[in-house]
Design a protein around this motif. Structure first.
Motif, mmCIF file in Angstrom:
data_model
loop_
_atom_site.group_PDB
_atom_site.id
_atom_site.type_symbol
_atom_site.label_atom_id
_atom_site.label_comp_id
_atom_site.label_asym_id
_atom_site.label_seq_id
_atom_site.Cartn_x
_atom_site.Cartn_y
_atom_site.Cartn_z
ATOM 1 N N ASP A 320 0.815 -1.215 0.000
ATOM 2 C CA ASP A 320 0.000 0.000 0.000
ATOM 3 C C ASP A 320 0.849 1.265 0.000
ATOM 4 N N ASP A 321 0.164 2.409 -0.060
ATOM 5 C CA ASP A 321 0.874 3.682 -0.164
ATOM 6 C C ASP A 321 1.367 4.193 1.188
ATOM 7 N N LYS A 322 1.168 3.424 2.251
ATOM 8 C CA LYS A 322 1.675 3.789 3.572
ATOM 9 C C LYS A 322 2.974 3.067 3.912
ATOM 10 N N ARG A 341 -0.234 -11.666 8.098
ATOM 11 C CA ARG A 341 0.912 -10.901 8.577
ATOM 12 C C ARG A 341 0.919 -9.483 8.020
ATOM 13 N N ARG A 342 1.530 -8.578 8.803
ATOM 14 C CA ARG A 342 1.786 -7.219 8.344
ATOM 15 C C ARG A 342 3.293 -6.988 8.375
ATOM 16 N N ILE A 343 3.835 -6.508 7.268
ATOM 17 C CA ILE A 343 5.275 -6.272 7.144
ATOM 18 C C ILE A 343 5.494 -4.799 6.817
ATOM 19 N N SER A 344 6.284 -4.112 7.604
ATOM 20 C CA SER A 344 6.607 -2.717 7.341
ATOM 21 C C SER A 344 7.847 -2.652 6.467
ATOM 22 N N VAL A 345 7.692 -2.170 5.244
ATOM 23 C CA VAL A 345 8.829 -2.012 4.339
ATOM 24 C C VAL A 345 9.548 -0.707 4.662
ATOM 25 N N CYS A 346 8.854 0.399 4.574
ATOM 26 C CA CYS A 346 9.366 1.700 5.008
ATOM 27 C C CYS A 346 8.156 2.598 5.229
ATOM 28 N N GLU A 347 7.831 2.816 6.472
ATOM 29 C CA GLU A 347 6.594 3.519 6.815
ATOM 30 C C GLU A 347 6.531 4.902 6.167
ATOM 31 N N GLY A 348 5.397 5.160 5.527
ATOM 32 C CA GLY A 348 5.182 6.440 4.882
ATOM 33 C C GLY A 348 5.642 6.521 3.441
ATOM 34 N N HIS A 349 6.244 5.448 2.932
ATOM 35 C CA HIS A 349 6.735 5.444 1.552
ATOM 36 C C HIS A 349 6.032 4.330 0.771
ATOM 37 N N PRO A 350 5.327 4.659 -0.308
ATOM 38 C CA PRO A 350 4.489 3.682 -1.024
ATOM 39 C C PRO A 350 5.247 2.464 -1.535
ATOM 40 N N ASN A 372 9.329 -2.974 -4.961
ATOM 41 C CA ASN A 372 9.717 -1.583 -5.165
ATOM 42 C C ASN A 372 9.071 -0.718 -4.100
ATOM 43 N N CYS A 373 9.866 0.192 -3.531
ATOM 44 C CA CYS A 373 9.367 1.122 -2.523
ATOM 45 C C CYS A 373 9.960 2.499 -2.806
ATOM 46 N N CYS A 374 9.173 3.541 -2.575
ATOM 47 C CA CYS A 374 9.603 4.902 -2.925
ATOM 48 C C CYS A 374 10.612 5.460 -1.925
ATOM 49 N N VAL A 375 11.708 4.746 -1.753
ATOM 50 C CA VAL A 375 12.836 5.213 -0.932
ATOM 51 C C VAL A 375 14.132 5.002 -1.708
ATOM 52 N N ASN A 376 14.026 5.082 -3.050
ATOM 53 C CA ASN A 376 15.184 4.864 -3.925
ATOM 54 C C ASN A 376 15.787 3.482 -3.715
ATOM 55 N N ALA A 377 14.910 2.468 -3.552
ATOM 56 C CA ALA A 377 15.424 1.125 -3.284
ATOM 57 C C ALA A 377 14.531 0.061 -3.905
ATOM 58 N N LEU A 378 15.181 -0.978 -4.410
ATOM 59 C CA LEU A 378 14.533 -2.213 -4.841
ATOM 60 C C LEU A 378 14.907 -3.270 -3.805
ATOM 61 N N CYS A 379 13.911 -3.881 -3.176
ATOM 62 C CA CYS A 379 14.146 -4.782 -2.042
ATOM 63 C C CYS A 379 13.897 -6.232 -2.445
ATOM 64 N N LEU A 380 14.777 -7.114 -2.007
ATOM 65 C CA LEU A 380 14.609 -8.548 -2.207
ATOM 66 C C LEU A 380 14.365 -9.192 -0.853
#
Length: 486
Positions: A320-322, A341-350, A372-380
């Motif tokens: 989601d966008d949060k 489950r709920r997983i926080s990728v980076c709070e506040g970044h879609p 993909n997350c809007c923190v200039n990162a691709l996460c595996l």
């Protein structure tokens, strides 16, 4: 029951010389892809073992009826058949060559006679397959031969642009090749239309434009058989399109009058699909009725921007966008959706993209998610639990602060050390990352777009790559060398 899948692969390898006799390249690709799929399915603990054996028996009958009985085969079950040294596939040799076993056992495997092969296959070899984990080694000579002895970066070198499409008047949000198809690609756009394009044989052409949405189309997906396309739009509707006729079959309106932002067919049951909307709702839908399942609705925290199933269709993830991801268990029989489950990728970044893969290469055997997350990162992420729990393995640097950038695993199993993923980027590049490289993982970068690259997609044999951008341009890139060289 992994042994049954090994028998299925042995059966396919035996008939492989009769499959497209004038195209040995396709036969090699077929066996490699078949091996990949069988390994992925062998990991599932929820398959009926009786059904697997029945499938093996029926497939043997169908192949025999179509191609006849190969000269080196005899009657009886797969387990009782003997194999000549010529009938062993390169895939089997490569698997034996890449085991971590002692030198004496390797010597025994490589020098056994035709008569002893049957004995080993029925007894000791099965125990070796059951007890030894397949691990890549630098001595995997058959693997290197199939890969052409090239590195990851050499195999993902491109000869230039195959074609450029500009039929859309606004940003192209998604681009996807049809399933197991190397010539048809579809695009969706903020201009409210979708397009279906034919790339092979040249010249590349736009087959049809799908018009009907009253606002931007933000996501779509092909059905398994490629005869239907499902799309969702900011106008609050999902549409099912007949690809052959180029017409809309059904319009499904969101019950909450919200914008629809993501959609996905169930990977094993194309009578079921899932949609996500701007009011934090996820809903499982029935294609035949056009209605949602009563127990198939759930809420998350923010707007549902991304969806992904695991290959079995048992686990669903949303982003989601949060900055959160949620995992759900899916009951295909009842359409019930259970949040786990709920997983926080980076709070506040879609979280703008999720791709799932159960096996990328022999070096990347863990079930994985690419995010993909809007923190200039691709996460595996590594999938660590049966209910969709995740563990971050590593991140790759890309430019993404505001755009809905998408990424993908490369579709073919890699036959060398290393495994590749691709992503768009706001710096107007298509980026290739080798997830096995600790330092300088970016192995290639394609330049040609004049705006943020929003989505990327390979065709089934990785001979063509499609990318789209925020100004409406779609570029089809052609890989160097032979098609399907990986």
């Amino acid at each position: 029951m992994a042994a049954v899948w090994q028998q299925v692969l042995a059966l396919d390898a035996k008939y492989n010389a009769y499959r497209t006799p004038n195209s040995p390249q396709f036969r090699t690709l077929y066996i490699r892809r078949r091996s990949q799929l069988l390994r992925e399915n062998a990991k599932s603990e929820h398959r009926d073992p009786v059904a697997r054996k029945d499938y093996l028996h029926l497939r043997a009958q169908l192949l025999t009826s179509r191609y006849g009985s190969p000269a080196f085969s005899d009657q009886g079950s797969i387990r009782s058949r003997s194999f000549s040294t010529k009938s062993i596939s390169r895939n089997t040799l490569e698997s034996l060559d890449s085991f971590h076993i002692n030198d004496s056992r390797k010597h025994h495997f490589r020098h056994m006679s035709s008569g002893s092969l049957k004995h080993i296959y029925e007894g000791p070899m099965k125990r070796v397959f059951d007890s030894i984990e397949v691990v890549p080694t630098k001595e995997a000579e058959a693997s290197r031969a199939m890969a052409g002895g090239k590195s990851i970066s050499e195999n993902y070198a491109f000869a230039g642009m195959h074609h450029i499409f500009d039929q859309h008047t606004d940003a192209v949000t998604r681009v996807k090749f049809a399933n197991d198809d190397k010539s048809r690609v579809a695009c969706s756009s903020v201009d409210g239309t979708l397009s279906i394009c034919q790339l092979i044989p040249p010249p590349a052409t736009v087959i049809c434009m799908l018009k009907g949405h009253m606002a931007g189309v933000v996501d779509f997906v092909w059905s398994l058989s490629n005869d239907v396309v499902l799309s969702v739009s900011l106008d609050g509707t999902a549409r099912l399109w007949d690809v052959a006729a180029g017409s809309c079959m059904r319009v499904i309106e969101d019950g909450t009058n919200a914008e629809l932002l993501s959609c996905l067919f169930h990977p094993l049951n194309n009578n079921m699909f899932v949609i996500g909307n701007s009011k934090s709702s996820i809903q499982l839908m029935n294609v035949s009725t056009g209605k949602g399942y009563k127990a198939g609705c759930s809420k998350v925290i923010g707007k549902v921007l991304a969806l992904a199933f695991d290959p079995s269709g048992r686990i669903l993830w949303s982003g989601d966008d949060k900055g959160y991801m949620f995992s759900f268990l899916v009951d295909v029989a009842s359409g019930k959706l259970t949040k786990t489950r709920r997983i926080s990728v980076c709070e506040g970044h879609p979280v703008t993209s999720i791709s799932a893969r159960s096996w990328i290469s022999r070096e990347a055997r863990d079930p994985s998610l690419l995010v993909n997350c809007c923190v200039n990162a691709l996460c595996l992420f590594k999938i660590v639990t049966d209910d969709g729990g995740l563990q971050l393995k590593r991140t790759f640097q890309i430019k993404q602060k505001d755009s809905n950038i998408k990424s993908n695993f490369c579709p073919l199993m890699s036959f060398r050390q290393g495994a590749c993923v691709i992503s768009g980027s706001e710096d107007m590049c298509v980026l290739f990352f080798d997830i096995a490289k600790e330092k300088k993982p970016c192995v290639n970068k394609l330049l040609g777009h004049s705006a943020a690259v929003l989505d990327v997609c390979f065709n089934c044999d990785e001979s063509l790559l499609a990318s789209c951008d925020a100004q409406g341009m779609v570029i089809i890139w052609k890989r160097e060398g032979k098609q399907g060289a990986l």
